[in-house]
Design a protein around this motif. Structure first.
Motif, PDB file in Angstrom:
ATOM      1  N   TYR A   1      77.987  54.702  52.484  1.00  0.00           N
ATOM      2  CA  TYR A   1      77.082  54.736  51.576  1.00  0.00           C
ATOM      3  C   TYR A   1      75.549  54.970  51.994  1.00  0.00           C
ATOM      4  O   TYR A   1      74.720  55.594  51.506  1.00  0.00           O
ATOM      5  N   TYR A   2      75.264  54.448  53.366  1.00  0.00           N
ATOM      6  CA  TYR A   2      73.931  54.041  53.918  1.00  0.00           C
ATOM      7  C   TYR A   2      73.095  55.310  53.818  1.00  0.00           C
ATOM      8  O   TYR A   2      71.985  55.468  53.247  1.00  0.00           O
ATOM      9  N   HIS A   3      73.654  56.555  54.294  1.00  0.00           N
ATOM     10  CA  HIS A   3      72.905  57.780  54.281  1.00  0.00           C
ATOM     11  C   HIS A   3      72.930  58.600  53.018  1.00  0.00           C
ATOM     12  O   HIS A   3      72.355  59.612  53.196  1.00  0.00           O
ATOM     13  N   ARG A   4      73.333  58.183  52.082  1.00  0.00           N
ATOM     14  CA  ARG A   4      73.560  58.900  50.895  1.00  0.00           C
ATOM     15  C   ARG A   4      72.087  58.880  50.218  1.00  0.00           C
ATOM     16  O   ARG A   4      71.432  58.101  50.403  1.00  0.00           O
ATOM     17  N   THR A   5      71.799  59.890  49.536  1.00  0.00           N
ATOM     18  CA  THR A   5      70.514  60.244  48.952  1.00  0.00           C
ATOM     19  C   THR A   5      70.208  59.068  48.058  1.00  0.00           C
ATOM     20  O   THR A   5      69.156  58.879  47.811  1.00  0.00           O
ATOM     21  N   TYR A   6      71.302  58.490  47.244  1.00  0.00           N
ATOM     22  CA  TYR A   6      71.164  57.452  46.113  1.00  0.00           C
ATOM     23  C   TYR A   6      70.823  56.158  46.882  1.00  0.00           C
ATOM     24  O   TYR A   6      70.555  55.198  46.108  1.00  0.00           O
ATOM     25  N   PHE A   7      71.142  55.808  48.230  1.00  0.00           N
ATOM     26  CA  PHE A   7      71.008  54.830  48.704  1.00  0.00           C
ATOM     27  C   PHE A   7      69.480  54.058  48.768  1.00  0.00           C
ATOM     28  O   PHE A   7      68.686  54.927  49.256  1.00  0.00           O
ATOM     29  N   PRO A   8      69.246  53.064  48.159  1.00  0.00           N
ATOM     30  CA  PRO A   8      67.803  52.580  48.199  1.00  0.00           C
ATOM     31  C   PRO A   8      67.157  52.432  49.509  1.00  0.00           C
ATOM     32  O   PRO A   8      67.936  52.248  50.628  1.00  0.00           O
ATOM     33  N   THR A   9      65.947  52.792  49.800  1.00  0.00           N
ATOM     34  CA  THR A   9      65.034  52.705  50.785  1.00  0.00           C
ATOM     35  C   THR A   9      65.197  51.143  51.337  1.00  0.00           C
ATOM     36  O   THR A   9      65.222  50.961  52.463  1.00  0.00           O
ATOM     37  N   LYS A  10      64.862  50.408  50.158  1.00  0.00           N
ATOM     38  CA  LYS A  10      64.802  48.743  50.567  1.00  0.00           C
ATOM     39  C   LYS A  10      65.864  48.278  49.488  1.00  0.00           C
ATOM     40  O   LYS A  10      65.948  48.702  48.452  1.00  0.00           O
ATOM     41  N   ILE A  11      66.242  47.155  50.274  1.00  0.00           N
ATOM     42  CA  ILE A  11      67.272  46.429  49.376  1.00  0.00           C
ATOM     43  C   ILE A  11      66.535  44.840  49.269  1.00  0.00           C
ATOM     44  O   ILE A  11      66.542  44.282  49.895  1.00  0.00           O
ATOM     45  N   PRO A  12      66.609  44.456  47.982  1.00  0.00           N
ATOM     46  CA  PRO A  12      66.012  43.081  47.781  1.00  0.00           C
ATOM     47  C   PRO A  12      66.921  42.005  48.401  1.00  0.00           C
ATOM     48  O   PRO A  12      67.969  42.144  48.423  1.00  0.00           O
ATOM     49  N   LYS A  13      66.119  41.085  48.896  1.00  0.00           N
ATOM     50  CA  LYS A  13      66.908  40.067  49.579  1.00  0.00           C
ATOM     51  C   LYS A  13      67.833  39.113  48.685  1.00  0.00           C
ATOM     52  O   LYS A  13      68.794  39.019  49.174  1.00  0.00           O
ATOM     53  N   TRP A  14      67.429  39.237  47.409  1.00  0.00           N
ATOM     54  CA  TRP A  14      68.145  38.326  46.503  1.00  0.00           C
ATOM     55  C   TRP A  14      69.783  38.996  46.482  1.00  0.00           C
ATOM     56  O   TRP A  14      70.688  38.389  46.132  1.00  0.00           O
ATOM     57  N   ILE A  15      69.680  40.386  46.422  1.00  0.00           N
ATOM     58  CA  ILE A  15      71.064  41.186  46.284  1.00  0.00           C
ATOM     59  C   ILE A  15      71.826  40.898  47.585  1.00  0.00           C
ATOM     60  O   ILE A  15      73.000  40.721  47.598  1.00  0.00           O
ATOM     61  N   MET A  16      71.508  41.142  48.722  1.00  0.00           N
ATOM     62  CA  MET A  16      71.894  40.794  50.137  1.00  0.00           C
ATOM     63  C   MET A  16      72.363  39.404  50.044  1.00  0.00           C
ATOM     64  O   MET A  16      73.681  39.277  50.536  1.00  0.00           O
ATOM     65  N   ASN A  17      71.548  38.319  49.782  1.00  0.00           N
ATOM     66  CA  ASN A  17      71.988  37.211  49.687  1.00  0.00           C
ATOM     67  C   ASN A  17      73.103  36.913  48.789  1.00  0.00           C
ATOM     68  O   ASN A  17      74.099  35.849  48.940  1.00  0.00           O
ATOM     69  N   SER A  18      73.369  37.235  47.626  1.00  0.00           N
ATOM     70  CA  SER A  18      74.249  37.056  46.602  1.00  0.00           C
ATOM     71  C   SER A  18      75.509  37.753  47.163  1.00  0.00           C
ATOM     72  O   SER A  18      76.595  37.340  46.967  1.00  0.00           O
TER      73      SER A  18
END
Length: 202
Positions: A175-192
């Motif tokens: 997923y990481y290099h896909r065009t739709y992958f967000p530039t930044k990921i909110p911390k709360w999402i990663m923590n969840s």
């Protein structure tokens, strides 16, 4: 600095534990809180390029285990050097850089070479008889020089097979290099996601 000075620094630190929330109550003025985790707090030593990792009660056994694992990893550039240890602390290199978690939160590109370096570092651990485990975004650090450091290796001696790094790598490659992958990921999402992962793998 002599060993008695590090031991003295450790003796000045006290913690409180309320509702499973550990807080530092006091410490020597030569120490600065550099990072906190589930089992320990890391202090930067003023005037030195070293840190002291002090384990909370009752994680003294974790301190001993991590020391033993770092000794097996001695000589690899992927892991910090340990200079001294005690019943509840380790003195090691100060590593300056960004964790994978911080890179994703701040929109800093995680290069494929970083993933390759992590693979090399984990293979080195296997080659010396360890079992890399609990590899998450907080214990993979990109240094200012673009090299990778792997920290928090206490669980590298457990027997249970851990797929966490492989799962992260699979997600990166898919997923990481896909065009739709967000530039930044909110911390709360990663923590969840991390919390759900831990619950699933208990």
């Amino acid at each position: 600095m002599n060993s008695s000075q590090y031991n003295f620094y450790v003796s000045t630190v006290s913690f409180s534990n309320k509702n499973n929330q550990v807080k530092v109550l006091k410490h020597h003025p030569d120490l600065q809180v550099y990072g906190t985790g589930r089992s320990a707090v890391v202090f930067k030593v003023n005037g030195e390029h070293r840190v002291i990792k002090i384990f909370y009660p009752p994680f003294e056994k974790t301190a001993i285990q991590e020391k033993n694992n770092y000794e097996k990893l001695k000589g690899s550039s992927y892991y910090p050097t340990i200079y001294e240890s005690g019943p509840n602390y380790l003195v090691m290199d100060l590593i300056e850089g960004k964790t994978f978690f911080e890179c994703l939160a701040e929109g800093i590109l995680l290069k494929s070479d970083y993933v390759h370096q992590v693979d090399n570092g984990l293979q080195y651990a296997r080659d010396v008889g360890l079992n890399p485990s609990d590899i998450h975004l907080h214990n993979l650090i990109v240094t200012k020089e673009g090299t990778i450091k792997i920290i928090d290796v206490a669980r590298f001696s457990q027997e249970k097979q851990c797929t966490q790094w492989q799962d992260l790598k699979n997600g990166y490659e898919k997923y990481y290099h896909r065009t739709y992958f967000p530039t930044k990921i909110p911390k709360w999402i990663m923590n969840s996601v991390s919390k759900l992962y831990r619950l699933r793998n208990k």
